[in-house]
Design a protein around this motif. Sequence first.
Motif, PDB file in Angstrom:
ATOM      1  N   SER B  52       0.899  -1.173   0.045  1.00 46.06           N
ATOM      2  CA  SER B  52      -0.019   0.055   0.086  1.00 46.06           C
ATOM      3  C   SER B  52       0.846   1.162   0.207  1.00 46.06           C
ATOM      4  N   GLN B 126       5.072  -6.967   3.231  1.00 48.09           N
ATOM      5  CA  GLN B 126       4.451  -8.180   3.411  1.00 48.09           C
ATOM      6  C   GLN B 126       5.179  -9.421   3.017  1.00 48.09           C
ATOM      7  N   TYR B 146       6.500  -3.481  12.494  1.00 52.56           N
ATOM      8  CA  TYR B 146       5.716  -3.215  13.676  1.00 52.56           C
ATOM      9  C   TYR B 146       6.752  -2.449  14.755  1.00 52.56           C
ATOM     10  N   LEU B 346      -6.159   2.670   1.497  1.00 52.84           N
ATOM     11  CA  LEU B 346      -5.539   1.645   0.490  1.00 52.84           C
ATOM     12  C   LEU B 346      -5.525   0.071   1.507  1.00 52.84           C
ATOM     13  N   ASP B 347      -5.772   0.289   2.565  1.00 51.90           N
ATOM     14  CA  ASP B 347      -5.934  -0.841   3.612  1.00 51.90           C
ATOM     15  C   ASP B 347      -7.444  -0.876   4.157  1.00 51.90           C
ATOM     16  N   VAL B 348      -7.898  -2.134   4.206  1.00 57.19           N
ATOM     17  CA  VAL B 348      -9.237  -2.016   5.002  1.00 57.19           C
ATOM     18  C   VAL B 348      -9.143  -1.725   6.478  1.00 57.19           C
ATOM     19  N   HIS B 349      -8.070  -1.892   7.147  1.00 57.76           N
ATOM     20  CA  HIS B 349      -7.664  -1.098   8.365  1.00 57.76           C
ATOM     21  C   HIS B 349      -6.679  -0.351   7.867  1.00 57.76           C
ATOM     22  N   GLU B 352      -2.609  -0.711   8.992  1.00 55.26           N
ATOM     23  CA  GLU B 352      -2.363  -1.262   9.953  1.00 55.26           C
ATOM     24  C   GLU B 352      -1.154  -2.181  10.188  1.00 55.26           C
ATOM     25  N   ASP B 353      -0.522  -2.098   8.791  1.00 56.20           N
ATOM     26  CA  ASP B 353       0.717  -2.862   8.881  1.00 56.20           C
ATOM     27  C   ASP B 353       1.694  -2.139   9.706  1.00 56.20           C
ATOM     28  N   ARG B 376      -9.460   0.591  17.391  1.00 52.93           N
ATOM     29  CA  ARG B 376      -8.354   0.576  16.579  1.00 52.93           C
ATOM     30  C   ARG B 376      -7.933   1.849  16.268  1.00 52.93           C
TER      31      ARG B 376
END
Lengths: 467, 467
Positions: B52, B126, B146, B346-349, B352-353, B376
């Motif tokens: 993303s 990822q 993270y 771009l991410d649904v969460h 979150e990466d 969140r």
Amino acid sequence: MQIHHISHTLSDTLRHRRQKLAQLIDFPVILWSGSSSPRNFRANTYPFRASSHFLYFAGLPLHNAAIRLEAGKLELFIDDPEPGSALWHGEMPKREEIAAKIGADTARTLSELKHRGHGAASIPVQNYRTSLVQSQILHREISSPYDLEGLDLELAKAIVSLRLTHDGEALAELRQAAAVSVAAHKAGMVATPKAKQEAEVRAAMEGVIIAQNMTTSYNSIVTVHGEVLHNEAYHHPLQPGDLLLADVGAETEMGWAADITRTWPVSGKFSPTQRDIYNVVLAAHDACIATIRPGVEYRDIHLLAATVIAEGLVDLGIFQGNPQDLVELDAHALFFPHGIGHLLGLDVHDMEDLGDLAGYEDDRTRSDRFGLSYLRLNRPLSPGMLVTIEPGFYQVPAILNDPQNRAKYQNIINWERLSQFADVRGIRIEDDVLVTTNGSEILTAALPNDADTIEALVNNLDEEAGG
Amino acid sequence: MQIHHISHTLSDTLRHRRQKLAQLIDFPVILWSGSSSPRNFRANTYPFRASSHFLYFAGLPLHNAAIRLEAGKLELFIDDPEPGSALWHGEMPKREEIAAKIGADTARTLSELKHRGHGAASIPVQNYRTSLVQSQILHREISSPYDLEGLDLELAKAIVSLRLTHDGEALAELRQAAAVSVAAHKAGMVATPKAKQEAEVRAAMEGVIIAQNMTTSYNSIVTVHGEVLHNEAYHHPLQPGDLLLADVGAETEMGWAADITRTWPVSGKFSPTQRDIYNVVLAAHDACIATIRPGVEYRDIHLLAATVIAEGLVDLGIFQGNPQDLVELDAHALFFPHGIGHLLGLDVHDMEDLGDLAGYEDDRTRSDRFGLSYLRLNRPLSPGMLVTIEPGFYQVPAILNDPQNRAKYQNIINWERLSQFADVRGIRIEDDVLVTTNGSEILTAALPNDADTIEALVNNLDEEAGG
């Protein structure tokens, strides 16, 4: 992980499979299922696909599990769901329940696998995180399944010899995958007249597969540019003169695959040139299937397809010469540049994770001939083998415009005649054929492949239409 | 990789994004797109999803590509298709064409990236194979996104500050994803009366998404067991008294996501108890959205939802007590055990990466309160942020049967009254809400959420039915 519709014979089947393995090797084996691969962040994963070798002996698509096989015994290693997981994932089956379903002799936590890896053989999984665990447990580097050595290679050869032919449980699954794929193709044909772009036909086809709670066994090809062999684009508009090539197959929950291709006219009517070429491809398809029986060399079936296609193109005035000579010159590969098919089972190219170990008989390697190098299977057929038969005709610009090809084949192709077939970019007809003791059975026979019935389906005139 | 429907403003948008980045950081940045993940063998991959962060600055879902950003300049690194790839993949765009489309200042081969990594920041992707390349090029260990440090952390914070609010190009994509998701939900409702199992409704919904040449932005939830929050099973039969909970969203080809949940009665008619709870959840949903405007704390919106749900459950006689007190005791979380929503992009969460780096304002961390720990997003809202609002009510056995909960909340729940609501296992209503300068805009407003219209859609009485 969902466990339902499990045949009560599953544990018997699995016991039989590992007993056969125990007759072939005398060392312990550990097989891992793998874990989910992240898509764009850790919690958003691709749909989980368990390793096929694990599935063959463990029967269920378990996440993060391993099995240890030794002398016909099955030990299951899997952790019970974490406390709190019931909130997110519901009540999951406990280790002991899973063990009972698959007939495991013992069931342990994953951590108990730690001291059981010495001297065991394994096959590297596709999932990287799991391959790290494999290296750790086995106390050695685990990398690619393409260049196995020692016990791992012995194991792989033993697994290949088992998985090359299918038992009753496998065949029941393969028949289900075939039936759903047949319905998907019919739905695709029926949906075509109202569809404006390829994606809409793909949706109709994959919808049938999803509705049956199956997945696609590979990324679908649904394209008006059949000449692009691995086309994964679906945005092209459908236009009246186009042929639509759909290579779509379902995979059961337990991982068994189907693989079907049909090519149909968007308008519901083949043009005369399209029909001519279609019938050449169909003739090759039918001739190959008629030849299938135990003992026949798959390579010879490939060459038969090449010959029938060459004959057909001679008859149509596209080729000039003797068909046998044309095949020896690899002229067929100008229009049919791939193999006649491949093994089918838990993987759509069965056991291709092992390179050519499954596809090629011992001591055989890939040919460097243009017309043979793409052949994925080169073995004599035996009862219980499932193969695809998928001849095709494509006008690939990269091949036909290649100066070397132009020079080499200049006296063989009648370019002017060929130009009359410009509306045939790509045609493939693919069925899944089981080798039986005295011939063959087409698992996908319920899907018509003759030009007239295909047209009737697209025109929604066929009673069965919509599967 | 397909390039089409590209807005002519894409290169302008990308230039603007990297200029904004250059205002925040003064070191070079390299971002990788990633490569395909193998499914069961190397050639059978999951559908490719570009990173993303790469997509945000490169605009196109390029395979095996990298971009280097420095002082507002964009360098593209990608190899031209290999000779022979045209046979399998057709003619692909050349490096220079791609560079022109995205407004790159220079375009080079991947190998030219080799000596450009010193001093550059990056975000780990990822895809494992790509992360090995990242480590190699950057001359340092690249592991998890993270626990970033140094320049990488500075970069991540800068990217977060950009991606937190959406520009026009992003919003155009997000609106497309929302529109297709709305159509998918309508199709799911319409398909329900004839469906025998969950999978058939899922097929109708995902079919709409596939037909638009989009993908799902996450694994769909389509279940009569809405109380299992991350349910990815689709095999349950649909029975007349069931509620069907569908959490399904589309993602555009460029990677922008939608995320919608609706809950509808399989029979086309809510029971009185189902309707009562449904209206409590809807009241929370509406109250939250009415509150959204710049400056409002998202955590307060979560607590508002909790309060409205507690009030509703007091009114229905399920809870006893004062709603504010109940929320302070986390009683709402017995039935609403997740956060009110999250960032969407771009991410649904979204992002979150990076863990909570995007979701949580600097110096804020997750609460350990039962009723807040799953939140969140904990930031004040600002114009251009897109969030989901997704209150729910669930009867989760793992929560309601927990002895500690039973003891702690024994005087708060009227268990006998609750037992009358046994036909309400799980309800969620989720929309995608854009924060505007003076309030909010619901991007998914075209999908009804009131009980009457939902019933009309399921009964195929609504004129819009079928999207």
